[in-house]
Design an enzyme around this catalytic site. Structure first.
Site, PDB file in Angstrom:
ATOM      1  N   GLY A 338       0.880  -1.074   0.045  1.00 52.39           N
ATOM      2  CA  GLY A 338       0.035   0.017   0.068  1.00 52.39           C
ATOM      3  C   GLY A 338       0.892   1.454   0.031  1.00 52.39           C
ATOM      4  O   GLY A 338       1.949   1.236   0.345  1.00 52.39           O
ATOM      5  N   TYR A 339       0.144   2.390  -0.499  1.00 47.95           N
ATOM      6  CA  TYR A 339       0.921   3.812  -0.417  1.00 47.95           C
ATOM      7  C   TYR A 339       0.884   4.246   1.060  1.00 47.95           C
ATOM      8  O   TYR A 339      -0.133   4.555   1.485  1.00 47.95           O
ATOM      9  CB  TYR A 339       0.484   4.691  -1.365  1.00 47.95           C
ATOM     10  CG  TYR A 339       0.359   3.952  -2.646  1.00 47.95           C
ATOM     11  CD1 TYR A 339       1.609   4.209  -3.567  1.00 47.95           C
ATOM     12  CD2 TYR A 339      -0.704   3.396  -3.295  1.00 47.95           C
ATOM     13  CE1 TYR A 339       1.477   3.623  -4.847  1.00 47.95           C
ATOM     14  CE2 TYR A 339      -0.828   2.708  -4.748  1.00 47.95           C
ATOM     15  CZ  TYR A 339       0.397   2.862  -5.273  1.00 47.95           C
ATOM     16  OH  TYR A 339       0.496   2.320  -6.571  1.00 47.95           O
ATOM     17  N   THR A 340       1.757   4.540   1.576  1.00 49.93           N
ATOM     18  CA  THR A 340       1.762   5.253   2.985  1.00 49.93           C
ATOM     19  C   THR A 340       3.066   6.220   3.012  1.00 49.93           C
ATOM     20  O   THR A 340       4.074   6.314   4.097  1.00 49.93           O
ATOM     21  CB  THR A 340       2.331   4.347   4.096  1.00 49.93           C
ATOM     22  OG1 THR A 340       3.542   3.462   3.796  1.00 49.93           O
ATOM     23  CG2 THR A 340       1.061   3.223   4.177  1.00 49.93           C
TER      24      THR A 340
END
Length: 568
Positions: A338-340
């Site tokens: 995921g994008y974090t």
């Protein structure tokens, strides 16, 4: 034509007026313009509390335009939308644009109970194509890790770029995107959106100096950094790639990606260059990975770096470098993280490991190779005070970039290129980033041996003749001082500090031991391989690739040093 920029700032009354004007043409209405107005109206209403992104607008506009129809007699507009239940949307648009009526169909196919119960199981077939692509990508990346090192894969891709490109500009751009996205574990768009005005020089203990730039507009709208640093494999040097890019390309005004206002005025390159990058590898696939339809092209660097760090059991570094979240204990070549983006602090040894000046030993420690002199030679004289002549030279060399990028950074790049450009094609040797410690070969000062043995260094994947200096280093490493010990590097080292170019180079003396590591093809690193130390007069055994893959042999010397074969 109705583009994103024409509609993104419009108020509801303005959108309604444009909608009515478009339908005055009756059946001869402009489908592109009308679909754009409807799409923007839907996104503005549904995403009232969030931003309206350009990519989302273009995607939904295409869906609406494909099935858009207008019945003049009943003043009814019909189209297909991606929602499963479109009744509420139909009523809402009819109320907003009365007296016109809307009839919206869903592009989600309803499940037939008859088909469902006649099937062998109730298993979901949703996203079957995506799963198939992911499976193909995983298989090909797995073969890349075993039969061919990831760095060799990058080298082959660079060769393809050099032979298939028609212009120096195209070659420079493709090389730049490939190297930067790999070593920064980032998407192509992250690199494109770098703010050139944020470049700065940062000192690093393990590679000398870094160039750091900020990406303010990421997928999650949380900023991250992009880094440029020297690489021991000469053709991968990021400083030289950045110099070539600045000399070849011109700065690009910042494109607007959402309805939110950004203070950033410039970006690193045009949006179309990302499209050209994908098209090039689709047309000239340097590997089967590029031939996969909808396969990883824009995310290629992220896939490769995730695979490389995962292979070396450094997944947490991949998460920090690329700002990807990962709580899964599994291979990450599929890049499903995921994008974090959160601007995490990076451990300083990470850059030394990626650059090839540090390696990871069997205990998981990052250890230095005693190459501080080589690193210092790269930057010798580069941090000297400025002179007036160089002020004029950077304007001639870098053109419009001189008005945007810090003068200190450009002087640094120009001096580095003048000093080190000749290194690029002198030696194309690839170096392993992993130590192997076995019973037959013990590192200096290690337990289990009566006397500290001399470290052994095995050169790998030589793409040409080694330079004289490389040969001298090889011979010297065989007679390294027995009393030297490997310096274990603390991964929680203090953070890098920004260094202006006016300051003199006052690096602290380091205590890294002058020891060379065991160099082995990363793709064949296996604990079952045992190496015997070379004789006093003998030559270290060479390691290459299996015959049939590039035409090279795997340790086929008459005086073979391999005592146990590699298990496949």
């Amino acid at each position: 034509m109705s583009s994103y920029m024409d509609l993104v700032d419009d108020e509801p009354a303005t959108l309604y007026h444009k909608f009515v004007e478009c339908l005055k043409a009756g059946e001869n209405f402009c489908g592109d313009k009308l679909s754009g107005i409807i799409t923007m109206a839907i996104l503005k209403a549904i995403k009232a509390l969030t931003e309206v992104k350009k990519t989302t607008f273009n995607k939904y506009k295409t869906t609406i335009k494909q099935g858009l129809q207008y019945d003049v007699g009943s003043s009814t507009i019909s189209f297909v939308y991606h929602l499963k239940d479109c009744d509420e949307l139909s009523r809402g648009l009819s109320d907003a644009f009365e007296p016109y009526k809307f009839k919206i169909k869903s592009n989600k196919e309803a499940t037939s109970f008859k088909t469902l119960f006649r099937g062998p199981s109730f298993g979901s077939q949703k996203n079957w194509r995506k799963k198939e692509v992911d499976r193909e990508v995983d298989n090909l990346f797995h073969s890349t890790e075993t039969d061919e090192s990831i760095f060799k894969f990058i080298l082959n891709t660079l060769d393809s770029i050099e032979t298939q490109t028609n212009t120096d500009r195209q070659k420079t751009v493709l090389t730049f995107i490939l190297l930067m996205t790999f070593f920064n574990c980032c998407r192509n768009n992250d690199l494109m959106n770098v703010d050139p005005s944020t470049f700065k020089i940062v000192k690093n203990k393990f590679v000398g100096y870094l160039l750091q730039a900020e990406v303010k507009q990421t997928k999650t709208r949380k900023s991250r950094n992009i880094f440029f640093f020297p690489i021991r494999e000469n053709r991968f040097d990021l400083f030289l790639a950045l110099h070539d890019f600045f000399r070849t390309c011109q700065p690009t005004p910042k494109s607007r990606l959402s309805d939110q206002v950004s203070e950033q005025k410039w970006q690193l390159f045009r949006d179309s260059m990302v499209i050209d990058y994908n098209r090039f590898f689709r047309k000239f696939p340097a590997s089967p990975i590029f031939a996969i339809k909808h396969g990883p092209k824009s995310h290629l660097g992220r896939h490769l770096m995730n695979s490389f760090l995962h292979k070396n059991e450094l997944d947490s570094w991949a998460n920090s470098l690329g700002n990807w979240s990962s709580s899964q204990n599994q291979r990450e070549s599929g890049a499903r993280l995921g994008y974090t983006h959160g601007g995490r602090d990076l451990p300083q040894p990470l850059f030394g490991f990626l650059a090839g000046y540090c390696v990871r030993n069997e205990e998981g420690h990052i250890v230095g190779l005693g190459l501080e002199k080589d690193i210092n030679d790269l930057f010798d004289g580069i941090m000297d005070p400025l002179n007036e002549k160089e002020d004029t030279e950077i304007c001639e060399s870098y053109g419009e970039w001189a008005k945007i990028v810090s003068k200190d950074v450009l002087i640094f790049l120009k001096r580095y290129h003048s000093k080190n450009a000749c290194r690029r094609y002198q030696n194309s040797t690839l170096y392993a980033r992993t130590f192997l410690k076995t019973e037959s070969v013990t590192l200096s000062g290690s337990k289990g041996s009566e006397e500290p043995s001399s470290p052994v260094r095995i050169p790998i994947l030589s793409m040409g003749k080694a330079s004289p200096s490389e040969g001298r280093k090889l011979r010297a490493s065989e007679h390294a001082n027995d009393d030297n010990e490997i310096e274990k590097i603390d991964s929680d080292s203090s953070q890098s500090e920004e260094i202006p170019i006016e300051m003199s180079d006052s690096e602290d003396e380091t205590t890294a031991s002058n020891i060379s590591g065991i160099y082995l093809d990363m793709s064949k690193a296996n604990s079952n391989v045992v190496y015997s130390p070379p004789s006093q007069t003998g030559r270290a055994a060479g390691a290459g690739r299996k015959r049939g893959v590039g035409g090279r042999r795997t340790v086929e010397s008459k005086r073979r040093r391999v005592l146990a074969p590699i298990n496949r």
